[in-house]
Write a protein that holds these residues in place. Structure first.
Motif, PDB file in Angstrom:
ATOM      1  N   GLY A 119      -5.561  35.385  -0.273  1.00 54.45           N
ATOM      2  CA  GLY A 119      -6.083  35.144  -1.609  1.00 54.45           C
ATOM      3  C   GLY A 119      -5.386  33.992  -2.296  1.00 54.45           C
ATOM      4  N   PHE A 120      -4.044  33.959  -2.249  1.00 56.53           N
ATOM      5  CA  PHE A 120      -3.302  32.851  -2.858  1.00 56.53           C
ATOM      6  C   PHE A 120      -3.613  31.530  -2.154  1.00 56.53           C
ATOM      7  CE2 PHE A 120      -0.333  36.112  -4.615  1.00 56.53           C
ATOM      8  CZ  PHE A 120      -0.390  35.686  -5.931  1.00 56.53           C
ATOM      9  N   GLN A 121      -3.740  31.572  -0.844  1.00 54.52           N
ATOM     10  CA  GLN A 121      -4.017  30.363  -0.073  1.00 54.52           C
ATOM     11  C   GLN A 121      -5.338  29.738  -0.480  1.00 54.52           C
ATOM     12  OE1 GLN A 121      -3.791  30.890   4.252  1.00 54.52           O
ATOM     13  NE2 GLN A 121      -5.642  29.685   4.490  1.00 54.52           N
ATOM     14  N   PHE A 122      -6.398  30.551  -0.563  1.00 54.01           N
ATOM     15  CA  PHE A 122      -7.712  30.019  -0.905  1.00 54.01           C
ATOM     16  C   PHE A 122      -7.837  29.748  -2.404  1.00 54.01           C
ATOM     17  CE2 PHE A 122      -8.697  31.308   3.350  1.00 54.01           C
ATOM     18  CZ  PHE A 122      -9.678  30.411   3.740  1.00 54.01           C
ATOM     19  N   LYS A 123      -7.087  30.454  -3.221  1.00 51.29           N
ATOM     20  CA  LYS A 123      -7.071  30.139  -4.648  1.00 51.29           C
ATOM     21  C   LYS A 123      -6.523  28.737  -4.869  1.00 51.29           C
ATOM     22  CE  LYS A 123      -5.480  31.860  -9.143  1.00 51.29           C
ATOM     23  NZ  LYS A 123      -4.730  32.929  -9.855  1.00 51.29           N
ATOM     24  N   PHE A 124      -5.500  28.362  -4.101  1.00 48.35           N
ATOM     25  CA  PHE A 124      -4.960  27.008  -4.197  1.00 48.35           C
ATOM     26  C   PHE A 124      -5.947  25.989  -3.620  1.00 48.35           C
ATOM     27  CE2 PHE A 124      -2.719  23.576  -1.913  1.00 48.35           C
ATOM     28  CZ  PHE A 124      -2.184  22.915  -3.002  1.00 48.35           C
ATOM     29  N   MET A 125      -6.561  26.310  -2.488  1.00 46.41           N
ATOM     30  CA  MET A 125      -7.486  25.377  -1.843  1.00 46.41           C
ATOM     31  C   MET A 125      -8.702  25.075  -2.717  1.00 46.41           C
ATOM     32  SD  MET A 125      -7.432  26.721   2.104  1.00 46.41           S
ATOM     33  CE  MET A 125      -8.768  25.612   2.560  1.00 46.41           C
ATOM     34  N   PHE A 126      -9.196  26.080  -3.458  1.00 48.82           N
ATOM     35  CA  PHE A 126     -10.389  25.890  -4.284  1.00 48.82           C
ATOM     36  C   PHE A 126     -10.058  25.576  -5.743  1.00 48.82           C
ATOM     37  CE2 PHE A 126     -12.414  28.254  -0.785  1.00 48.82           C
ATOM     38  CZ  PHE A 126     -13.533  27.460  -0.581  1.00 48.82           C
ATOM     39  N   ASN A 127      -8.780  25.314  -6.035  1.00 48.39           N
ATOM     40  CA  ASN A 127      -8.409  24.932  -7.391  1.00 48.39           C
ATOM     41  C   ASN A 127      -9.140  23.649  -7.779  1.00 48.39           C
ATOM     42  OD1 ASN A 127      -6.508  23.329  -9.376  1.00 48.39           O
ATOM     43  ND2 ASN A 127      -5.957  25.478  -9.570  1.00 48.39           N
ATOM     44  N   ASP A 128      -9.683  23.605  -9.014  1.00 44.36           N
ATOM     45  CA  ASP A 128     -10.512  22.452  -9.397  1.00 44.36           C
ATOM     46  C   ASP A 128      -9.704  21.196  -9.691  1.00 44.36           C
ATOM     47  OD1 ASP A 128      -9.405  23.710 -11.559  1.00 44.36           O
ATOM     48  OD2 ASP A 128     -11.073  23.296 -12.919  1.00 44.36           O
ATOM     49  N   ASN A 129      -8.394  21.326  -9.911  1.00 47.46           N
ATOM     50  CA  ASN A 129      -7.565  20.156 -10.225  1.00 47.46           C
ATOM     51  C   ASN A 129      -6.770  19.644  -9.022  1.00 47.46           C
ATOM     52  OD1 ASN A 129      -8.298  20.026 -12.996  1.00 47.46           O
ATOM     53  ND2 ASN A 129      -6.895  21.718 -13.436  1.00 47.46           N
ATOM     54  N   VAL A 130      -6.067  20.550  -8.349  1.00 45.57           N
ATOM     55  CA  VAL A 130      -5.181  20.125  -7.253  1.00 45.57           C
ATOM     56  C   VAL A 130      -5.584  20.722  -5.909  1.00 45.57           C
ATOM     57  CG1 VAL A 130      -3.223  19.779  -8.800  1.00 45.57           C
ATOM     58  CG2 VAL A 130      -3.570  22.026  -7.738  1.00 45.57           C
ATOM     59  N   GLY A 131      -6.754  21.351  -5.847  1.00 45.20           N
ATOM     60  CA  GLY A 131      -7.177  22.014  -4.623  1.00 45.20           C
ATOM     61  C   GLY A 131      -7.491  21.055  -3.489  1.00 45.20           C
ATOM     62  N   LEU A 132      -7.225  21.488  -2.268  1.00 41.98           N
ATOM     63  CA  LEU A 132      -7.481  20.656  -1.095  1.00 41.98           C
ATOM     64  C   LEU A 132      -8.968  20.376  -0.903  1.00 41.98           C
ATOM     65  CD1 LEU A 132      -5.013  22.321   1.456  1.00 41.98           C
ATOM     66  CD2 LEU A 132      -4.680  20.238   0.120  1.00 41.98           C
ATOM     67  N   VAL A 133      -9.823  21.341  -1.243  1.00 50.38           N
ATOM     68  CA  VAL A 133     -11.267  21.166  -1.043  1.00 50.38           C
ATOM     69  C   VAL A 133     -11.798  20.049  -1.927  1.00 50.38           C
ATOM     70  CG1 VAL A 133     -13.518  22.274  -1.246  1.00 50.38           C
ATOM     71  CG2 VAL A 133     -11.578  23.569  -0.352  1.00 50.38           C
ATOM     72  N   ASN A 134     -11.472  20.061  -3.210  1.00 52.78           N
ATOM     73  CA  ASN A 134     -11.941  19.006  -4.114  1.00 52.78           C
ATOM     74  C   ASN A 134     -11.350  17.653  -3.751  1.00 52.78           C
ATOM     75  OD1 ASN A 134     -13.799  20.239  -5.794  1.00 52.78           O
ATOM     76  ND2 ASN A 134     -12.252  20.980  -7.224  1.00 52.78           N
ATOM     77  N   ASN A 135     -10.073  17.628  -3.391  1.00 48.93           N
ATOM     78  CA  ASN A 135      -9.447  16.365  -2.986  1.00 48.93           C
ATOM     79  C   ASN A 135     -10.127  15.780  -1.757  1.00 48.93           C
ATOM     80  OD1 ASN A 135      -7.603  16.346  -5.075  1.00 48.93           O
ATOM     81  ND2 ASN A 135      -6.022  17.422  -3.909  1.00 48.93           N
ATOM     82  N   ALA A 136     -10.463  16.646  -0.795  1.00 48.51           N
ATOM     83  CA  ALA A 136     -11.131  16.171   0.418  1.00 48.51           C
ATOM     84  C   ALA A 136     -12.531  15.646   0.104  1.00 48.51           C
ATOM     85  CB  ALA A 136     -11.202  17.301   1.443  1.00 48.51           C
ATOM     86  N   LEU A 137     -13.280  16.387  -0.718  1.00 46.41           N
ATOM     87  CA  LEU A 137     -14.639  15.949  -1.065  1.00 46.41           C
ATOM     88  C   LEU A 137     -14.627  14.634  -1.833  1.00 46.41           C
ATOM     89  CD1 LEU A 137     -16.234  19.362  -2.155  1.00 46.41           C
ATOM     90  CD2 LEU A 137     -16.615  18.119  -0.021  1.00 46.41           C
TER      91      LEU A 137
END
Length: 297
Positions: A119-137
């Motif tokens: 849960g913590f891992q994916f909460k960080f990944m999908f964070n709208d400011n510093v998340g890995l998913v948004n940064n990658a997109l």
């Protein structure tokens, strides 16, 4: 008195006492409290009998039924995705000519992580400011602004589905791979001799044989998803505006935030009924698949 009791019973007696104290008594107490207006802030209400008032309240509670439907949707989507991805992973690993043991070990990694950690891992990944998913997109030029994954209700539910699928696809993959490794090769070779294509061999020979293993995985995962709590609690806490509230997050909120333990226990027993229904369904499918294999093989 003790001479009349057989030795095996005496040896098992401590285990029965522990099970009764740890499992049976709390279960009976929670069942009893579901028929009372018990509140944590008012302990005396535990002894006030209310009959089926809590269950009647649940049947007319739109918030509960919204969480109920949302749990069914999550269960259906997650089970189907995990089944398809697990089947694909199992077929790929089974076709590998080298490093099967290493691949099987890697495939089990997601199962080793605690749901809280996932849960913590994916909460960080999908964070709208510093998340890995948004940064990658944004780095790939697929979007020019941050996507509010955990703020928008539909996107938040999608993020939870991704977390659930990532953490538990390996359950399907491992069990289906066990079926592939146990499958005799004579029917496959006979299908090739008869001129069947690779798809026909898979559809009519391989798939029916591994389906009992898939139904076992579905039974296990349906119980897990029906009582999903940790990942949802960490990622969204049922928000935004209860758009990702599931049955067990609602039970936890009702019991501890609202202190309505009697009502929460009634919700929990309705959820248990849901789990039993899914278990019975998948066991019937499992029995039918085994019967089909026994008739054809």
């Amino acid at each position: 008195m003790f001479r009349k009791i057989s030795t095996p019973v005496l040896l098992l007696l401590p285990a029965f006492v522990v099970l009764a104290a740890v499992v049976l008594l709390p279960l009976l107490l929670s069942l009893y409290s579901s028929f009372t207006p018990f509140r944590l802030t008012r302990p005396a209400t535990l002894w006030v009998w209310a009959g089926f008032r809590n269950y009647e309240r649940i049947l007319s509670d739109g918030v509960f039924w919204a969480a109920f439907v949302r749990t069914i949707v999550l269960l259906t989507i997650a089970l189907n995705l995990e089944m398809l991805l697990g089947l694909g992973l199992a077929l790929l690993v089974n076709k590998a000519t080298r490093g099967k043991r290493i691949l099987r070990t890697i495939m089990m990694f997601p199962m080793m992580f605690s749901p809280v950690l996932v849960g913590f891992q994916f909460k960080f990944m999908f964070n709208d400011n510093v998340g890995l998913v948004n940064n990658a997109l944004q780095s790939l030029g697929l979007t020019d602004q941050a996507i509010p994954w955990l703020i928008d209700g539909n996107l938040a539910l999608f993020a939870i589905v991704v977390a659930e699928v990532w953490s538990s696809t390996s359950v399907f993959a491992i069990l289906i791979l066990a079926g592939l490794l146990a499958m005799p090769q004579e029917p496959v070779e006979a299908a090739k001799v008869d001129g069947c294509t690779a798809w026909q061999t898979f559809r009519y020979v391989t798939l029916p044989f591994v389906m009992p293993f898939a139904y076992i995985a579905m039974t296990i995962r349906s119980l897990d998803i029906a009582r999903a709590y940790d990942i949802v609690k960490i990622m969204t806490d049922g928000g935004p505006a209860r758009r990702t509230e599931l049955i067990w997050t609602l039970v936890g909120r009702t019991a501890y935030s609202d202190a309505q333990m009697g009502l929460a226990n009634a919700m929990a027993y309705v959820s248990i009924l849901l789990s039993i229904l899914f278990t019975v369904y998948f066991f019937r499918k499992l029995a039918a698949a085994r019967t089909q294999i026994g008739a054809e093989w």
